[in-house]
Design a protein around this motif. Structure first.
Motif, PDB file in Angstrom:
ATOM      1  N   VAL A 105       0.914  -1.212   0.169  1.00 34.08           N
ATOM      2  CA  VAL A 105      -0.195  -0.016  -0.155  1.00 34.08           C
ATOM      3  C   VAL A 105       0.972   1.228  -0.098  1.00 34.08           C
ATOM      4  CG1 VAL A 105      -1.815   1.095   1.271  1.00 34.08           C
ATOM      5  CG2 VAL A 105      -1.783  -1.061   1.325  1.00 34.08           C
ATOM      6  N   THR A 106       1.356   1.630  -1.175  1.00 34.54           N
ATOM      7  CA  THR A 106       2.192   2.626  -1.441  1.00 34.54           C
ATOM      8  C   THR A 106       1.704   3.883  -1.838  1.00 34.54           C
ATOM      9  OG1 THR A 106       2.828   1.946  -3.416  1.00 34.54           O
ATOM     10  CG2 THR A 106       4.305   1.190  -1.556  1.00 34.54           C
ATOM     11  N   ARG A 120       4.538  -4.001   9.225  1.00 37.06           N
ATOM     12  CA  ARG A 120       5.472  -3.144  10.016  1.00 37.06           C
ATOM     13  C   ARG A 120       6.594  -2.694   9.448  1.00 37.06           C
ATOM     14  NH1 ARG A 120       4.955  -6.001  15.654  1.00 37.06           N
ATOM     15  NH2 ARG A 120       5.201  -7.986  14.505  1.00 37.06           N
ATOM     16  N   ALA A 121       6.460  -2.331   7.935  1.00 37.05           N
ATOM     17  CA  ALA A 121       7.836  -2.086   7.120  1.00 37.05           C
ATOM     18  C   ALA A 121       7.262  -0.611   6.616  1.00 37.05           C
ATOM     19  CB  ALA A 121       8.240  -3.190   6.332  1.00 37.05           C
ATOM     20  N   PHE A 122       6.469   0.078   7.038  1.00 37.94           N
ATOM     21  CA  PHE A 122       6.113   1.159   6.290  1.00 37.94           C
ATOM     22  C   PHE A 122       7.089   2.619   6.647  1.00 37.94           C
ATOM     23  CE2 PHE A 122       2.163  -0.852   6.367  1.00 37.94           C
ATOM     24  CZ  PHE A 122       1.403  -0.364   5.283  1.00 37.94           C
ATOM     25  N   ALA A 123       7.533   3.139   5.369  1.00 34.00           N
ATOM     26  CA  ALA A 123       8.276   4.113   5.358  1.00 34.00           C
ATOM     27  C   ALA A 123       7.970   5.225   4.053  1.00 34.00           C
ATOM     28  CB  ALA A 123       9.861   3.507   5.069  1.00 34.00           C
ATOM     29  N   GLY A 124       8.391   6.407   4.544  1.00 32.15           N
ATOM     30  CA  GLY A 124       8.387   7.539   3.324  1.00 32.15           C
ATOM     31  C   GLY A 124       7.195   8.241   3.463  1.00 32.15           C
ATOM     32  N   GLY A 125       5.998   7.615   3.675  1.00 34.15           N
ATOM     33  CA  GLY A 125       4.365   8.152   3.778  1.00 34.15           C
ATOM     34  C   GLY A 125       4.423   8.878   5.023  1.00 34.15           C
ATOM     35  N   THR A 126       3.184   9.283   5.053  1.00 36.50           N
ATOM     36  CA  THR A 126       2.648  10.168   6.364  1.00 36.50           C
ATOM     37  C   THR A 126       1.596   9.290   7.087  1.00 36.50           C
ATOM     38  OG1 THR A 126       3.076  12.275   5.411  1.00 36.50           O
ATOM     39  CG2 THR A 126       1.682  12.204   7.366  1.00 36.50           C
ATOM     40  N   SER A 127       0.519   8.993   6.205  1.00 29.23           N
ATOM     41  CA  SER A 127      -0.546   8.395   7.024  1.00 29.23           C
ATOM     42  C   SER A 127      -1.394   7.442   6.018  1.00 29.23           C
ATOM     43  CB  SER A 127      -1.436   9.236   7.569  1.00 29.23           C
ATOM     44  OG  SER A 127      -2.071   9.957   6.797  1.00 29.23           O
ATOM     45  N   VAL A 137      -3.873   7.171   0.960  1.00 29.40           N
ATOM     46  CA  VAL A 137      -2.597   7.376   1.491  1.00 29.40           C
ATOM     47  C   VAL A 137      -2.065   9.170   1.308  1.00 29.40           C
ATOM     48  CG1 VAL A 137       0.046   6.899   0.947  1.00 29.40           C
ATOM     49  CG2 VAL A 137      -2.049   5.258   0.786  1.00 29.40           C
ATOM     50  N   VAL A 138      -1.798   9.424   2.414  1.00 30.27           N
ATOM     51  CA  VAL A 138      -1.154  10.656   2.405  1.00 30.27           C
ATOM     52  C   VAL A 138       0.375  10.797   2.318  1.00 30.27           C
ATOM     53  CG1 VAL A 138      -0.630  12.881   3.781  1.00 30.27           C
ATOM     54  CG2 VAL A 138      -2.892  11.631   3.869  1.00 30.27           C
ATOM     55  N   GLY A 139       0.936  11.316   1.350  1.00 37.93           N
ATOM     56  CA  GLY A 139       2.401  11.289   1.068  1.00 37.93           C
ATOM     57  C   GLY A 139       2.646  10.023   0.146  1.00 37.93           C
ATOM     58  N   THR A 140       3.860   9.389  -0.311  1.00 39.62           N
ATOM     59  CA  THR A 140       4.197   8.205  -0.742  1.00 39.62           C
ATOM     60  C   THR A 140       4.897   7.265  -0.103  1.00 39.62           C
ATOM     61  OG1 THR A 140       3.897   9.557  -2.799  1.00 39.62           O
ATOM     62  CG2 THR A 140       5.065   7.291  -2.960  1.00 39.62           C
ATOM     63  N   ALA A 157       7.682   1.928   1.120  1.00 38.95           N
ATOM     64  CA  ALA A 157       7.745   0.514   1.625  1.00 38.95           C
ATOM     65  C   ALA A 157       6.431   0.267   2.582  1.00 38.95           C
ATOM     66  CB  ALA A 157       8.931  -0.183   2.266  1.00 38.95           C
ATOM     67  N   GLY A 158       6.120  -0.997   2.558  1.00 44.42           N
ATOM     68  CA  GLY A 158       4.762  -1.083   3.637  1.00 44.42           C
ATOM     69  C   GLY A 158       3.735  -1.970   2.914  1.00 44.42           C
ATOM     70  N   ALA A 159       3.095  -2.817   3.639  1.00 42.72           N
ATOM     71  CA  ALA A 159       1.729  -3.682   3.011  1.00 42.72           C
ATOM     72  C   ALA A 159       1.025  -4.068   4.106  1.00 42.72           C
ATOM     73  CB  ALA A 159       2.594  -4.822   2.316  1.00 42.72           C
ATOM     74  N   LEU A 160      -0.323  -4.231   3.667  1.00 40.40           N
ATOM     75  CA  LEU A 160      -1.533  -4.731   4.639  1.00 40.40           C
ATOM     76  C   LEU A 160      -2.017  -6.089   3.964  1.00 40.40           C
ATOM     77  CD1 LEU A 160      -3.023  -1.355   5.134  1.00 40.40           C
ATOM     78  CD2 LEU A 160      -1.720  -2.284   6.439  1.00 40.40           C
TER      79      LEU A 160
END
Length: 152
Positions: free
Chosen positions: A17-18, A49-56, A120-123, A126-129
């Motif tokens: 979910v990028t 639990r590997a989200f990076a780069g985005g805001t929310s 998604v806010v930002g981009t 990494a990260g997945a659901l």
């Protein structure tokens, strides 16, 4: 908790979910659906639990009636999470959006089709659901003991 692939929006493996998108799968829960009273269905969303780069990310549960020819009608948002921050996506492995179905908003028809919309806010780089409907929740509230007994 029993995970059923036919009740998964995204999964059973984690799906990236990028950017803003709909869930990978739309669930067709049938035209004569009745989950029964009091039992309901629960939405389980797990984070890798590997989200990076985005805001929310905000997660919306949407449903649509049959359009009269067996296809999807107009989608309506039935429930929406608050913005889930990157810190929370990385801290909490599951139950990001614990809602009880099948109650739909007043004045709407019971949906035949269900999907999730991830805003998604930002981009995220990494990260997945993984998201599924469950018959039983996979959590329990732990309360302190109410009775203290000496010598026991």
């Amino acid at each position: 908790m029993i995970l059923d692939r036919s009740m998964s929006f995204d999964g059973p493996n984690f799906v990236p979910v990028t950017t803003t998108r709909d869930s990978t799968d739309v669930l067709d829960v049938g035209s004569n659906r009745d989950a029964g009273s009091g039992g309901g269905l629960y939405l389980l969303i797990l984070s890798n639990r590997a989200f990076a780069g985005g805001t929310s990310v905000t997660i919306a549960m949407q449903g649509a009636p049959d359009n009269g020819s067996g296809g999807e009608g107009t989608y309506v948002t039935y429930a929406q999470s608050p913005a889930i921050t990157t810190a929370n996506l990385n801290a909490v492995p599951g139950m990001l959006f614990p809602i009880n179905l099948p109650r739909q908003p007043f004045g709407t028809v019971i949906p035949r089709f269900l999907k999730l919309v991830y805003t998604v806010v930002g981009t995220f780089t990494a990260g997945a659901l993984a998201a599924s409907l469950l018959r039983n929740r996979d959590d329990a509230a732990n309360y302190p003991g109410a009775v203290v007994m000496a010598g026991v």
